[in-house]
Design an enzyme around this catalytic site. Structure first.
Site, PDB file in Angstrom:
ATOM      1  CG  ASP A  76      -5.188  -7.085   2.261  1.00 61.87           C
ATOM      2  OD1 ASP A  76      -6.298  -7.236   1.707  1.00 61.87           O
ATOM      3  OD2 ASP A  76      -4.487  -6.076   2.114  1.00 61.87           O
ATOM      4  CB  SER A 110      -0.879   0.021   1.252  1.00 61.43           C
ATOM      5  OG  SER A 110      -1.790  -1.041   1.202  1.00 61.43           O
TER       6      SER A 110
END
Ligand code: S3P
Length: 735
Positions: free
Chosen positions: A615, A322
């Site tokens: 995740d 990210s």
């Protein structure tokens, strides 16, 4: 397969075609025709043909297929001769490098006589020429382009295609104009450049000096200047219009580069050179429309995970995905040069780099995790030449859609098979409410086409789902929208965008669950150190917990509180995890994480932890299936729209390994117990592939995991690090 093959013109290509089919025993007889008696003699002597004829009519008697392999400009004359003969049902085909001209000649010659003609062009050859260079293997793994037209029927096309396939070629069909334009750029222009460069240098008085010192560069670049001059003279005359178009574009680019050298514009030079270098290195991947990475490519990559083992050691997993994405996005929009360290060199983050390169940003690297981004400012992006390909990366597509909604140019965002199934209305709808014009595929799926030149207006948006991608997308659009843009989330999600914007000096206000930006400020280049990805560390946190007698340290892991749900959940299950050496690096908290074996127990996973571990559930399901007792997950319907339907895919795999699991619409129920071995499918989802690799530590037999190539999207060195700590997983085969 066929009776008589006649090859007219026994040069390298005609000779190789004849020889290849003859060697494979695919024709009852191969007859050669050539004006040159020496070529005819050699062709028989070298086994290229069965016999040769000087006279065309004699040769073509009873022919099933006639291959026209003469220089292009000789074609008109040859066709005029052929039309006078009785060709019966014979199929004509050719190998000319330019097709428009050949087809015009054929139409003229056979204006009022039936014919079966399939124009073709093998993209093979070498700077060698003549029948003595004929090689039956020449076309193996080379492309052959057929340009079918009204002069040939379907059966003729099938037969010609089959002959090339038998020679090992990959056959493709194209229309004639397209073929000529593509070849002008990829083949004819480079030959023109090679010929001119050698000639231009050879003419100069100091030529001896130049050639004496001509090193690899000159030699590599000019190899094709050794090609047959007559053949190439023919090609340029035959493909005049397309070559001129390509040459004019190239001349423009060359002039721009000349001006850059003249003006000492290193930035412009670096831009061209970095883009070209990456494009050259990743040629094959560009062709396959894949993101750029060197590691595991095949879709059928199978991992074999052998059972048992304990884990130990100290490792650093790759950089946070990210944060890596955001470093490129914000670095590109900043003023000045941003240095990034610890960048994740996985396919997803590389797709983001490529997208910004395509929009004119100069980005050096990545090299050992270092990337240099030459920011262009908030309004400096340029229209890309074609669609931006995001590979497997949902983050790239969703975040970029916000940014691109506010640009002056149109863009299209595409992705791989998995990304093409993922929902995009979650970003398209609120962006439209801000004034963006976005088209999606059916049911809100990619591709996205975003129209430039819109005026966006800020808004207050209450997100219906807890999504950092949607939040970040709207904040990025908000940098350009009139007034302020605020996003309120129903539960905390990762806040890297907010933190990093502030790191670039862009004000963001965060109050409770609402983040707000307003237009009118700028980003200033900075230095970014990307911590190791806790989502990648998660596999080893579970590994260290479930394997016997294990202890592992994961170094320099990002422990942003919006990401640490995995640690909280494992601790609730009885995991032994400690954080050491906690510090802050570039606005993100970081620690070394120590994990030791523990007897895990099943729990009801608190719903408020779901977005903080979004995740990590695939690998948490593995932990739950070897824990004592029952684990229940609810409120996690988001998992069904990740890179795969992670609830279903994990349930299927765990069931195959003998676990007791029951998928529910928004979660899963897992009765802990033992795991056997078996065959499971990752469905192209990186995190599923890695989770089942970890499961092997407690399995009683090997686990074969199919479809693992996408591990390279987030964790390119997963197998190497796994081996280093003692997990027995490796590539089984590349089918
Ligand atoms: C990400 C946010 C999460 C996460 C994804 C990366 C991000 O997605 O699953 O892997 O970088 O913003 P959602 O925000 O859609 O839940």
């Amino acid at each position: 397969m066929i009776g008589r093959l006649v090859v007219i013109g026994l040069g390298l290509i005609g000779g190789s075609f004849a020889k290849g089919l003859r060697e494979r025993g695919l024709c009852r007889e191969v007859v050669g025709v050539d004006l040159d008696p020496e070529s005819r003699r050699l062709a028989v002597e070298l086994g290229v043909v069965d016999r040769c004829e000087e006279d065309l009519a004699t040769a073509c008697q009873g022919a099933d297929v006639i291959q026209l392999a003469v220089p292009i400009l000789a074609m008109e004359k040859l066709l005029a001769e052929l039309v006078k003969l009785n060709l019966g049902e014979a199929i004509l085909t050719d190998v000319g490098s330019a097709k428009g001209n050949v087809l015009r000649a054929a139409r003229l010659a056979f204006a009022d006589k039936p014919v079966r003609f399939v124009p073709g062009h093998p993209i093979a050859g070498s700077e060698q020429s003549g029948v003595e260079a004929a090689n039956g293997q020449l076309f193996r793994r080379h492309k052959v382009i057929l340009t079918p037209c009204e002069l040939g029927d379907d059966a003729a096309l099938q037969l010609v295609s089959k002959l090339w396939v038998e020679l090992g070629a990959d056959v493709e069909c194209m229309d004639v104009e397209h073929h000529d334009q593509v070849l002008a750029a990829t083949s004819h222009l480079p030959h023109l450049l090679a010929f001119t460069l050698v000639d231009s240098l050879a003419k100069r008085s100091e030529n001896l000096e130049i050639f004496r010192y001509a090193a690899g560069g000159f030699r590599d670049f000019t190899r094709i200047a050794g090609s047959d001059p007559v053949m190439w003279h023919d090609i340029f005359l035959a493909n005049r219009e397309a070559v001129l178009r390509t040459l004019d574009v190239f001349r423009g680019d060359l002039d721009a580069l000349r001006d850059a050298v003249d003006a000492g514009d290193g930035h412009q030079l670096l831009g061209v050179f970095t883009r070209a270098r990456v494009a050259r290195e990743h040629f094959g991947k560009i062709l396959a429309r894949r993101a750029y990475v060197d590691a595991m490519h095949s879709n059928d990559l199978v991992f074999l995970a052998n059972p048992g083992g304990k884990v130990s050691g100290r490792i650093r997993v790759p950089g946070d995905k990210s944060i890596s994405h955001r470093s490129i996005m914000l670095g590109s929009l900043a003023e000045g040069v941003t240095q990034v360290e610890g960048f994740l060199e996985g396919e997803d983050a590389l797709a983001t780099i490529q997208a910004f390169r395509d929009m004119g940003v100069v980005i050096e690297g990545p090299h050992h995790g270092r990337v240099t981004v030459h920011g262009v400012g908030l309004n400096g992006l340029q229209a890309p030449a074609g669609p931006l390909y995001m590979g497997n990366s949902g983050t790239s597509m969703r975040l970029l859609s916000g940014l691109l909604s506010a640009q002056s140019f149109d863009t299209t965002l595409t992705g791989d098979a998995s990304l093409s199934k993922r929902p995009m209305n979650r970003v398209a709808k609120p962006l439209r409410a801000m004034g963006a014009v976005i088209e999606t595929g059916p049911e809100g799926r990619p591709p996205l086409t975003i129209r430039g030149g819109q005026r966006l207006t800020g808004m207050d948006y209450e997100m219906p789902m807890a999504s950092a991608q949607v939040k970040s997308c709207l904040l990025l659009a908000g940098l350009y929208a009139a007034g302020h843009t605020s996003v309120t989330e129903p539960a905390p999600t990762r806040d890297h965008t907010e933190r990093m914007l502030q790191g670039f000096g862009y004000p963001v206000s965060v109050e409770g669950s609402t983040a707000t930006v307003e237009a009118g400020h700028k980003l200033t280049a900075t230095h970014i150190e990307v911590p190791a990805d806790i989502s990648s560390a998660a596999f080893f946190l579970v590994a260290g917990s479930i394997a016997q007698d294990s202890e592992l340290v994961l170094e320099h892991v990002g422990i942003n509180p919006t990401r640490t749900g995995i640690i909280d959940i494992l601790r609730l299950m009885g995991g032994d995890i400690t954080l050491e050496n906690q510090r802050e690096v570039g606005g993100e908290p970081v620690a070394d994480i120590r994990v030791r074996s523990a007897q895990l127990k099943g729990i009801d996973i608190p719903e408020d932890l779901v977005p903080l571990a979004i995740d990590e559930f695939p690998v948490l399901f593995v932990a739950a299936s070897v824990a004592e007792g029952r684990t229940v997950l609810r409120g996690a319907e988001e998992l069904r729209v990740k890179e795969s339907d992670r609830i279903q895919v994990m349930a299927d795999g765990l069931l195959a390994l003998g676990a007791k699991v029951e998928p529910t619409p928004d979660g899963i129920i897992i009765e802990g117990g033992a795991l056997g071995g078996g065959e499971v499918w990752a469905h192209g989802d990186h995190r599923i592939a890695m989770s089942f690799s970890i499961a092997s530590l407690r399995a009683t037999a090997p686990i074969r995991i199919h479809d693992c190539a996408n591990v390279a999207t987030s964790f390119p060195n997963f197998l190497a690090l796994s081996e280093q700590v003692g997990i027995r997983v490796a590539v089984e085969s590349q089918a």
